[in-house]
Write an enzyme that holds these catalytic residues in place. Structure first.
Site, PDB file in Angstrom:
ATOM      1  N   LYS A 149       0.872  -1.173   0.000  1.00 14.69           N
ATOM      2  CA  LYS A 149       0.000   0.000   0.000  1.00 14.69           C
ATOM      3  C   LYS A 149       0.909   1.222   0.000  1.00 14.69           C
ATOM      4  O   LYS A 149       1.780   1.349   0.864  1.00 14.69           O
ATOM      5  CB  LYS A 149      -0.871   0.007   1.258  1.00 14.69           C
ATOM      6  CG  LYS A 149      -1.840  -1.161   1.349  1.00 14.69           C
ATOM      7  CD  LYS A 149      -3.156  -0.786   0.752  1.00 14.69           C
ATOM      8  CE  LYS A 149      -4.233  -1.818   1.030  1.00 14.69           C
ATOM      9  NZ  LYS A 149      -5.495  -1.442   0.379  1.00 14.69           N
ATOM     10  N   LYS A 257     -13.477  -7.537  -6.215  1.00 18.39           N
ATOM     11  CA  LYS A 257     -13.814  -7.812  -4.815  1.00 18.39           C
ATOM     12  C   LYS A 257     -15.304  -8.151  -4.761  1.00 18.39           C
ATOM     13  O   LYS A 257     -16.141  -7.256  -4.871  1.00 18.39           O
ATOM     14  CB  LYS A 257     -13.530  -6.580  -3.955  1.00 18.39           C
ATOM     15  CG  LYS A 257     -12.055  -6.197  -3.869  1.00 18.39           C
ATOM     16  CD  LYS A 257     -11.889  -5.033  -2.874  1.00 18.39           C
ATOM     17  CE  LYS A 257     -10.427  -4.790  -2.561  1.00 18.39           C
ATOM     18  NZ  LYS A 257      -9.800  -3.816  -3.434  1.00 18.39           N
TER      19      LYS A 257
END
Length: 346
Positions: A149, A257
């Protein structure tokens, strides 16, 4: 058939950082179905501040589902088009109820323990020393693909971390994915992508904020690093809208997702479109508990995608449910000898 819904708060072992801030807990909801002395469970994995269905009427919609459960899975899925996480919970609950074992939704060589799913190791945002420690742990654990990230600390420090990995590991040894969560300014994005290209990255997720489709299309055309759309897919409900988005932006990859895009059915729609336009894809969990993760992992195995998938293990939480999913050498395994620890009477 009787249906009930239940709220559950998952507590992080340590605060986890994204470009949207620090998380200490994660709210989730379960739908439990009961029929003929059998029970099924589905997880509605909403992520506040990000999910398209983060709305004031979310709980009321869960109650509506329970009141109208006899409409059946297909009719409910259609009626829940603007509530993708509830679509997923409903699909999962019906699949669970119809299975001999409520947690064995899609039997395969994966659930038999014969085959595994390659996954990426996730490195959370934080201070440089913390991120470096996580990277070392993931590499020591045998991960061949790590996902960092980025976008929360100083960009030069992030470049330094990538330089650190590449100092010891070639792209053949370790695949690096980065996820900016939309953190780059539109006018600086290409400059930053050019700087990142030094490290031979696999891809970058969502370099700029969603809904800047003109800028994203231009970036995908000129980028030195393959771009993967993630948040960009959230809130795109109809098949026509999905196709128009991919035709316009022409990304190199999309990230799927199920909790954010309408469960298995919504995910399958994206997969078919991606393959139509030669766009790569992989599947990622979205901080669900082990209930949702289990369903996603079992379904993902059946899609026969050999790229590393983004399936965490639920090890982030102190109050998750023990389950047969384990990670070894960067692979997700289903260990049938391990039992579930879940009480349906939430």
């Amino acid at each position: 058939m009787k249906a009930t819904y239940h709220k559950y708060i998952l507590n992080f072992k340590r605060p986890s950082g994204t470009s949207r801030g620090i998380m200490t807990e994660k709210e989730t909801w379960f739908i439990i179905l009961e029929k003929d002395s059998k029970r099924g469970i589905g997880e509605c994995g909403i992520l506040r501040g990000l999910s398209a269905d983060d709305r004031p009427d979310y709980e009321a919609k869960l109650q509506w589902v329970c009141d109208n459960i006899n409409l059946g899975e297909n009719q409910l899925w259609e009626a829940l088009i603007e509530f993708p996480s509830i679509q997923f919970g409903v699909e999962m609950a019906f699949q669970s109820l119809g299975s001999e074992n409520p947690f064995l939704l899609f039997p395969s060589d994966f659930t038999n323990g014969k085959k595994s799913i390659e996954i990426n190791g996730l490195v959370w945002m934080g201070e440089e020393a913390f991120m470096k420690q996580q990277i070392e742990e993931k590499l020591a654990d045998g991960f061949k693909c790590v996902k960092l990230k980025i976008g929360a600390i100083d960009f030069d420090q992030e470049l330094q971390l990538l330089r650190y990995i590449r100092q010891y590991f070639t792209p053949e040894q370790v695949e690096i994915r980065v996820d900016a969560n939309g953190a780059f300014d539109t006018y600086l994005a290409l400059y930053k992508l050019n700087q990142l290209s030094e490290f031979e990255l696999h891809s970058i997720e969502q370099p700029i904020q969603k809904n800047n489709t003109d800028s994203m299309a231009e970036l995908c055309k000129t980028t030195p690093i393959p771009i993967a759309l993630d948040e960009e897919l959230i809130g795109v409900f109809s098949l026509e809208e999905k196709e128009a988005l991919l035709q316009k932006i022409k990304p190199q990859y999309i990230i799927l997702k199920p909790s954010f895009i309408g469960g298995f059915r919504g995910t399958k729609e994206w997969i078919l479109l991606a393959e139509k336009y030669n766009i790569g894809w992989w599947i990622t969990s979205a901080l669900e508990s082990n209930i949702g993760l289990n369903a996603i992992a079992q379904w993902t195995f059946l899609q026969n995608n050999l790229m590393p998938q983004g399936l965490g293990t639920g090890a982030l939480y102190i109050n998750n449910f023990n389950c047969p999913l384990t990670v070894s050498q960067g692979q997700l395994w289903y260990k049938r000898e391990l039992d579930w620890d879940f009480n349906f009477d939430l």
